[in-house]
Design a protein around this motif. Structure first.
Motif, mmCIF file in Angstrom:
data_model
loop_
_atom_site.group_PDB
_atom_site.id
_atom_site.type_symbol
_atom_site.label_atom_id
_atom_site.label_comp_id
_atom_site.label_asym_id
_atom_site.label_seq_id
_atom_site.Cartn_x
_atom_site.Cartn_y
_atom_site.Cartn_z
ATOM 1 N N MET A 1 -40.917 -60.906 89.407
ATOM 2 C CA MET A 1 -41.492 -59.646 88.953
ATOM 3 C C MET A 1 -42.892 -59.876 88.406
ATOM 4 S SD MET A 1 -40.166 -57.059 85.983
ATOM 5 C CE MET A 1 -38.477 -57.103 86.597
ATOM 6 N N ARG A 2 -43.799 -58.949 88.727
ATOM 7 C CA ARG A 2 -45.164 -59.005 88.198
ATOM 8 C C ARG A 2 -45.497 -57.660 87.540
ATOM 9 N NH1 ARG A 2 -48.472 -61.563 93.231
ATOM 10 N NH2 ARG A 2 -47.059 -60.227 94.443
ATOM 11 N N LEU A 3 -46.606 -57.634 86.833
ATOM 12 C CA LEU A 3 -46.952 -56.469 86.016
ATOM 13 C C LEU A 3 -48.373 -56.010 86.310
ATOM 14 C CD1 LEU A 3 -46.244 -54.523 83.631
ATOM 15 C CD2 LEU A 3 -47.094 -56.310 82.092
ATOM 16 N N ALA A 4 -48.532 -54.719 86.561
ATOM 17 C CA ALA A 4 -49.848 -54.094 86.706
ATOM 18 C C ALA A 4 -49.957 -52.973 85.685
ATOM 19 C CB ALA A 4 -50.044 -53.549 88.118
ATOM 20 N N VAL A 5 -50.975 -53.041 84.857
ATOM 21 C CA VAL A 5 -51.168 -52.030 83.808
ATOM 22 C C VAL A 5 -52.496 -51.316 84.038
ATOM 23 C CG1 VAL A 5 -51.373 -51.603 81.341
ATOM 24 C CG2 VAL A 5 -49.822 -53.381 82.167
ATOM 25 N N PHE A 6 -52.422 -50.003 84.071
ATOM 26 C CA PHE A 6 -53.597 -49.178 84.344
ATOM 27 C C PHE A 6 -53.903 -48.254 83.182
ATOM 28 C CE2 PHE A 6 -51.860 -50.165 88.492
ATOM 29 C CZ PHE A 6 -52.985 -50.428 89.257
ATOM 30 N N ASP A 7 -55.180 -48.090 82.939
ATOM 31 C CA ASP A 7 -55.646 -46.938 82.180
ATOM 32 C C ASP A 7 -55.410 -45.709 83.064
ATOM 33 O OD1 ASP A 7 -57.179 -45.298 80.356
ATOM 34 O OD2 ASP A 7 -58.871 -45.532 81.731
ATOM 35 N N PHE A 8 -55.417 -44.532 82.480
ATOM 36 C CA PHE A 8 -55.176 -43.302 83.255
ATOM 37 C C PHE A 8 -56.457 -42.517 83.497
ATOM 38 C CE2 PHE A 8 -53.779 -38.782 83.558
ATOM 39 C CZ PHE A 8 -53.012 -38.890 84.718
ATOM 40 N N ASP A 9 -57.072 -42.033 82.424
ATOM 41 C CA ASP A 9 -58.266 -41.198 82.564
ATOM 42 C C ASP A 9 -59.432 -41.997 83.136
ATOM 43 O OD1 ASP A 9 -56.905 -39.057 81.488
ATOM 44 O OD2 ASP A 9 -57.689 -39.330 79.469
ATOM 45 N N SER A 10 -60.042 -41.473 84.186
ATOM 46 C CA SER A 10 -61.188 -42.093 84.862
ATOM 47 C C SER A 10 -60.855 -43.443 85.495
ATOM 48 C CB SER A 10 -62.384 -42.244 83.903
ATOM 49 O OG SER A 10 -62.822 -40.976 83.460
ATOM 50 N N THR A 11 -59.550 -43.728 85.659
ATOM 51 C CA THR A 11 -59.107 -44.939 86.342
ATOM 52 C C THR A 11 -58.155 -44.562 87.470
ATOM 53 O OG1 THR A 11 -59.406 -46.322 84.366
ATOM 54 C CG2 THR A 11 -57.968 -47.176 86.084
ATOM 55 N N LEU A 12 -57.081 -43.898 87.162
ATOM 56 C CA LEU A 12 -56.210 -43.324 88.192
ATOM 57 C C LEU A 12 -56.589 -41.860 88.436
ATOM 58 C CD1 LEU A 12 -52.716 -44.753 87.176
ATOM 59 C CD2 LEU A 12 -54.217 -45.546 89.015
ATOM 60 N N MET A 13 -56.871 -41.168 87.346
ATOM 61 C CA MET A 13 -57.248 -39.755 87.419
ATOM 62 C C MET A 13 -58.762 -39.630 87.365
ATOM 63 S SD MET A 13 -58.129 -36.712 85.782
ATOM 64 C CE MET A 13 -57.877 -36.874 84.015
ATOM 65 N N ASP A 14 -59.317 -38.802 88.224
ATOM 66 C CA ASP A 14 -60.763 -38.671 88.350
ATOM 67 C C ASP A 14 -61.309 -37.723 87.287
ATOM 68 O OD1 ASP A 14 -63.365 -38.641 89.120
ATOM 69 O OD2 ASP A 14 -63.038 -37.756 91.091
ATOM 70 N N GLY A 15 -61.491 -38.283 86.089
ATOM 71 C CA GLY A 15 -62.012 -37.504 84.980
ATOM 72 C C GLY A 15 -61.292 -37.862 83.694
ATOM 73 N N GLU A 16 -61.604 -37.150 82.634
ATOM 74 C CA GLU A 16 -60.959 -37.327 81.341
ATOM 75 C C GLU A 16 -60.110 -36.088 81.058
ATOM 76 O OE1 GLU A 16 -61.287 -40.045 79.087
ATOM 77 O OE2 GLU A 16 -62.206 -41.005 80.834
ATOM 78 N N THR A 17 -58.833 -36.299 80.785
ATOM 79 C CA THR A 17 -57.938 -35.170 80.558
ATOM 80 C C THR A 17 -58.461 -34.247 79.473
ATOM 81 O OG1 THR A 17 -56.040 -36.517 81.215
ATOM 82 C CG2 THR A 17 -55.572 -34.498 80.021
ATOM 83 N N VAL A 93 -48.665 -47.454 82.842
ATOM 84 C CA VAL A 93 -49.913 -46.808 82.455
ATOM 85 C C VAL A 93 -50.010 -46.754 80.940
ATOM 86 C CG1 VAL A 93 -51.167 -44.608 82.429
ATOM 87 C CG2 VAL A 93 -50.165 -45.456 84.566
ATOM 88 N N PHE A 94 -51.137 -47.208 80.415
ATOM 89 C CA PHE A 94 -51.467 -47.079 78.993
ATOM 90 C C PHE A 94 -52.623 -46.080 78.908
ATOM 91 C CE2 PHE A 94 -50.328 -51.781 77.873
ATOM 92 C CZ PHE A 94 -48.989 -51.498 78.043
ATOM 93 N N SER A 95 -52.436 -45.012 78.175
ATOM 94 C CA SER A 95 -53.487 -44.003 78.105
ATOM 95 C C SER A 95 -53.800 -43.609 76.670
ATOM 96 C CB SER A 95 -53.069 -42.751 78.885
ATOM 97 O OG SER A 95 -54.059 -41.751 78.761
ATOM 98 N N GLY A 96 -55.084 -43.636 76.349
ATOM 99 C CA GLY A 96 -55.537 -43.073 75.081
ATOM 100 C C GLY A 96 -55.564 -41.560 75.139
ATOM 101 N N VAL A 160 -54.628 -56.070 84.913
ATOM 102 C CA VAL A 160 -54.953 -54.873 84.132
ATOM 103 C C VAL A 160 -56.220 -54.238 84.688
ATOM 104 C CG1 VAL A 160 -53.849 -55.728 82.035
ATOM 105 C CG2 VAL A 160 -56.276 -56.153 82.394
ATOM 106 N N MET A 161 -56.329 -52.934 84.532
ATOM 107 C CA MET A 161 -57.490 -52.230 85.073
ATOM 108 C C MET A 161 -57.845 -51.050 84.195
ATOM 109 S SD MET A 161 -58.061 -50.770 88.936
ATOM 110 C CE MET A 161 -57.317 -49.151 88.806
ATOM 111 N N GLY A 162 -59.141 -50.881 83.954
ATOM 112 C CA GLY A 162 -59.608 -49.762 83.162
ATOM 113 C C GLY A 162 -61.091 -49.541 83.339
ATOM 114 N N ASP A 163 -61.612 -48.555 82.612
ATOM 115 C CA ASP A 163 -63.029 -48.220 82.737
ATOM 116 C C ASP A 163 -63.743 -48.097 81.402
ATOM 117 O OD1 ASP A 163 -63.714 -44.905 82.285
ATOM 118 O OD2 ASP A 163 -61.654 -45.593 82.208
ATOM 119 N N GLY A 164 -63.000 -47.998 80.302
ATOM 120 C CA GLY A 164 -63.617 -47.701 79.012
ATOM 121 C C GLY A 164 -63.439 -48.800 77.981
ATOM 122 N N ALA A 165 -64.172 -48.667 76.872
ATOM 123 C CA ALA A 165 -64.177 -49.696 75.835
ATOM 124 C C ALA A 165 -62.791 -49.972 75.266
ATOM 125 C CB ALA A 165 -65.132 -49.284 74.708
ATOM 126 N N ASN A 166 -61.944 -48.950 75.205
ATOM 127 C CA ASN A 166 -60.614 -49.155 74.625
ATOM 128 C C ASN A 166 -59.657 -49.876 75.576
ATOM 129 O OD1 ASN A 166 -60.533 -46.723 76.224
ATOM 130 N ND2 ASN A 166 -58.591 -46.206 75.269
#
Length: 206
Positions: A1-17, A93-96, A160-166
């Motif tokens: 088993m392996r693990l992929a963790v994504f940010d949501f806003d502006s990473t999977l979803m095109d924009g900020e909720t 998915v980890f989302s702020g 892991v994948m994201g776009d923002g400082a957090n």
């Protein structure tokens, strides 16, 4: 088993909720200014999150739900999820941002689990308050370590994948760290940089 963790806003979803919620509620300009400062690391994430959510006080809950059920996703999002699952990845998915949006995203994209924040509401409207598991700049890194321990998955088997400082707090716990259309501060810490707005570009790295 392996693990992929994504940010949501502006990473999977095109924009900020929160920007989309603010647009629907007529508070777009006020919120987008705070969002930009936060994602560039100019504001403490916790304080900026609280300030942005405060602007949504009074927003009707049905409008929140309608907005979150119609979020735009980046091209290739569904294909990337299928590719990860074919390679035995657990996708988290980890989302702020907010459970309202990330839960809607789970129905569309089919990731395994998510951790996020929740918009507080009472009598059918938002109160302007927020709480949850992703309130601070270090929250994602701390939660990633917990998930790795729970699943007995090490850094060498984590992406892991994201776009923002957090998102940067996740990077020390993963072998592959991806900046997807990321801010300059994120690119400094990532070991994989993808600037094309197509999530199929990520498949080559899994």
């Amino acid at each position: 088993m392996r693990l992929a963790v994504f940010d949501f806003d502006s990473t999977l979803m095109d924009g900020e909720t929160i920007d989309l919620l603010a647009k629907a509620y007529g508070k777009e300009e006020e919120v987008s200014k705070i969002t930009k400062e936060a994602m560039n690391g100019e504001l403490d994430f916790y304080q900026s999150l609280k300030r942005r959510v405060e602007t949504l006080a009074g927003m009707p809950l049905p409008l929140v739900e309608e907005t979150c059920n119609n979020l735009p996703y980046f091209p290739g999002a569904e294909e990337l999820m299928l590719a990860l699952k074919a390679k035995n990845y657990k996708v988290v998915v980890f989302s702020g941002g907010f459970d309202e949006g990330v839960s809607a995203g789970k129905k569309v994209l089919g990731y395994d689990m998510h951790f996020s924040n929740t918009l507080h509401h009472k009598n059918g409207v938002l109160t302007g308050e927020v709480g949850g598991e992703m309130m601070f700049s270090y929250s994602k890194g701390r939660m990633l370590k917990k998930v790795q321990n729970l699943l007995s998955i090490g850094e060498e088997d984590t992406i892991v994948m994201g776009d923002g400082a957090n998102d940067i707090s996740m990077f020390p716990y993963a072998k592959k760290t991806i900046s997807f259309c990321g801010k300059d501060i994120v690119k400094k810490f990532a070991n994989i940089i993808v600037d094309k707005k197509d999530l199929r570009e990520i498949i080559a790295y899994i």
